[in-house]
Design a protein around this motif. Sequence first.
Motif, PDB file in Angstrom:
ATOM      1  N   ASP A   1     -27.022  53.175  36.382  1.00  0.00           N
ATOM      2  CA  ASP A   1     -28.115  52.706  35.529  1.00  0.00           C
ATOM      3  C   ASP A   1     -29.452  53.127  36.132  1.00  0.00           C
ATOM      4  N   PHE A   2     -30.317  53.676  35.310  1.00  0.00           N
ATOM      5  CA  PHE A   2     -31.643  54.076  35.805  1.00  0.00           C
ATOM      6  C   PHE A   2     -32.783  53.448  35.007  1.00  0.00           C
ATOM      7  N   ILE A   3     -32.489  52.930  33.802  1.00  0.00           N
ATOM      8  CA  ILE A   3     -33.530  52.316  32.990  1.00  0.00           C
ATOM      9  C   ILE A   3     -33.990  51.002  33.608  1.00  0.00           C
ATOM     10  N   THR A   4     -33.035  50.132  33.930  1.00  0.00           N
ATOM     11  CA  THR A   4     -33.369  48.814  34.476  1.00  0.00           C
ATOM     12  C   THR A   4     -34.097  48.917  35.812  1.00  0.00           C
ATOM     13  N   PRO A   5     -33.610  49.687  36.787  1.00  0.00           N
ATOM     14  CA  PRO A   5     -34.371  49.796  38.047  1.00  0.00           C
ATOM     15  C   PRO A   5     -35.776  50.349  37.842  1.00  0.00           C
ATOM     16  N   LYS A   6     -35.926  51.265  36.897  1.00  0.00           N
ATOM     17  CA  LYS A   6     -37.239  51.859  36.676  1.00  0.00           C
ATOM     18  C   LYS A   6     -38.224  50.866  36.089  1.00  0.00           C
TER      19      LYS A   6
ATOM     20  N   ALA B   1     -29.476  56.665  40.653  1.00  0.00           N
ATOM     21  CA  ALA B   1     -29.607  57.286  39.335  1.00  0.00           C
ATOM     22  C   ALA B   1     -31.049  57.691  39.054  1.00  0.00           C
ATOM     23  N   ASN B   2     -32.015  56.932  39.577  1.00  0.00           N
ATOM     24  CA  ASN B   2     -33.414  57.301  39.406  1.00  0.00           C
ATOM     25  C   ASN B   2     -33.730  58.601  40.124  1.00  0.00           C
ATOM     26  N   MET B   3     -33.148  58.798  41.315  1.00  0.00           N
ATOM     27  CA  MET B   3     -33.343  60.046  42.040  1.00  0.00           C
ATOM     28  C   MET B   3     -32.674  61.214  41.320  1.00  0.00           C
TER      29      MET B   3
ATOM     30  N   PHE C   1     -33.317  66.218  38.105  1.00  0.00           N
ATOM     31  CA  PHE C   1     -33.089  66.978  36.871  1.00  0.00           C
ATOM     32  C   PHE C   1     -34.378  67.165  36.077  1.00  0.00           C
ATOM     33  N   GLY C   2     -35.383  66.321  36.345  1.00  0.00           N
ATOM     34  CA  GLY C   2     -36.620  66.381  35.581  1.00  0.00           C
ATOM     35  C   GLY C   2     -37.777  66.960  36.349  1.00  0.00           C
ATOM     36  N   LYS C   3     -38.595  66.091  36.934  1.00  0.00           N
ATOM     37  CA  LYS C   3     -39.833  66.516  37.578  1.00  0.00           C
ATOM     38  C   LYS C   3     -39.603  67.466  38.745  1.00  0.00           C
ATOM     39  N   ALA C   4     -38.578  67.214  39.554  1.00  0.00           N
ATOM     40  CA  ALA C   4     -38.340  68.058  40.728  1.00  0.00           C
ATOM     41  C   ALA C   4     -37.746  69.408  40.363  1.00  0.00           C
ATOM     42  N   ASN C   5     -37.206  69.539  39.165  1.00  0.00           N
ATOM     43  CA  ASN C   5     -36.615  70.791  38.697  1.00  0.00           C
ATOM     44  C   ASN C   5     -35.585  71.328  39.688  1.00  0.00           C
TER      45      ASN C   5
ATOM     46  N   LEU D   1     -29.219  69.960  43.074  1.00  0.00           N
ATOM     47  CA  LEU D   1     -29.254  68.812  43.973  1.00  0.00           C
ATOM     48  C   LEU D   1     -28.958  67.530  43.212  1.00  0.00           C
ATOM     49  N   GLY D   2     -29.495  67.412  42.009  1.00  0.00           N
ATOM     50  CA  GLY D   2     -29.186  66.247  41.186  1.00  0.00           C
ATOM     51  C   GLY D   2     -27.708  66.170  40.852  1.00  0.00           C
ATOM     52  N   ALA D   3     -27.096  67.316  40.596  1.00  0.00           N
ATOM     53  CA  ALA D   3     -25.659  67.344  40.317  1.00  0.00           C
ATOM     54  C   ALA D   3     -24.860  66.929  41.542  1.00  0.00           C
ATOM     55  N   ALA D   4     -25.291  67.366  42.728  1.00  0.00           N
ATOM     56  CA  ALA D   4     -24.597  66.979  43.965  1.00  0.00           C
ATOM     57  C   ALA D   4     -24.690  65.469  44.181  1.00  0.00           C
ATOM     58  N   LEU D   5     -25.856  64.898  43.908  1.00  0.00           N
ATOM     59  CA  LEU D   5     -26.007  63.445  44.017  1.00  0.00           C
ATOM     60  C   LEU D   5     -25.100  62.733  43.018  1.00  0.00           C
TER      61      LEU D   5
END
Length: 289
Positions: free
Chosen positions: A226-231, A242-244, A249-253, A257-261
Amino acid sequence: MARGLSREDKQGLTLIGLPFGYALVMLAAPLAMVVTFSFWTQNYLDIDRTLTIANYREVFGQPIYQTLLWRSLRISLIVTIVTVLLAFPIAYYLSFHVKRNKALWLFLITVPFWTSYLLRVFLWKVILGYNGVLNTALLQTGIIDEPLTFILYNANAVVLTLAHAWAPFAILPIFVALEKIDRSLLEAAEDLGDGPLRRFWRVTFPLAIPGVVAATLIVLIPTVGDFITPKLVGGTDGLMVANMIQIQFGKANNAPLGAALAVTSMVVVAVISIGIYLAGRKIGGKVSR
C-alpha cells in the motif's frame, strides 16, 4: 495428444482455456516483465538491457531500502494482528449469536465499500488531524490540554487507517470458517464437562484456524504494497517500501531499481505467507488428529 482425450476432457480444456489465457496475459506476463526489468539498468533516458544484479546489490546495500522494507513488514504485521483480533469477535458473534438476518449483518459489514478507498483515507486524515474531530472532542471534554500530535503523520495513523480499511476482508473468511464448525462437537465438549472458555480454546478456535490464516494472508499481502495510505497519513515516519517503488518508477525515472525493490518485497512477503500457511496447516492437522 488431442486424439487421446475424451470428449469430456476436451470440453474441460475448452472451459479453462480462456480463463487460463486471460490469467497468463494479465498476471504472468506483467510479473515476468517486472522480474526482467529488475535485471536491467537505467542509463539516463534509455534502458540498458544487459543482464546484471546491480539493482539487487543496491537494494541490499543501501540502508534506506532495508529500513523501508523492515518498516513495511512491521507495519503490515501490526495491521494484520490488530485487524484479525478485532475481526474475530465480530465474526464469532455473527456466527454463534445472531440467529436471524445474518445476511443483513454481512451486508452491513460491506457498507464501507460503498465509498472510495481514497475518500476513507481522507476521512481518517480529518478525524486524526491536529484540529480534527478527535482532538477537538478531547479538548472540549477536558481530557487533554493541547492537541495530540502522535496520532497523525506517523506509523500509528497508517496502522489505524489500514486496520479499518481491511477489517471486512478479515471478518468474512473467519465467519465462513466458524459457520462450518459442527455444533455437535461443542455439545459433546459441554457434555464432557468443558466450560465456555475451554470449549472455545479446545474446539472453536482450532477449527477456525483456516479462516484466521486466510484473513491473515488477505490483510498482510496487500498492506505491504500500500502506498496511498502512508503517503496521505504516514508522514516521513510512516512511509513504506511501496512509496519508494512509486518514486523510482516516477520522479526518479529508475524503473529497474523500482522493479528490484518490488521483486524483493514480493519474495519476502511470499516467504512469510508460506510460513504462516504451513503453521496454520500444522495446527489444523493436530486438531484433525
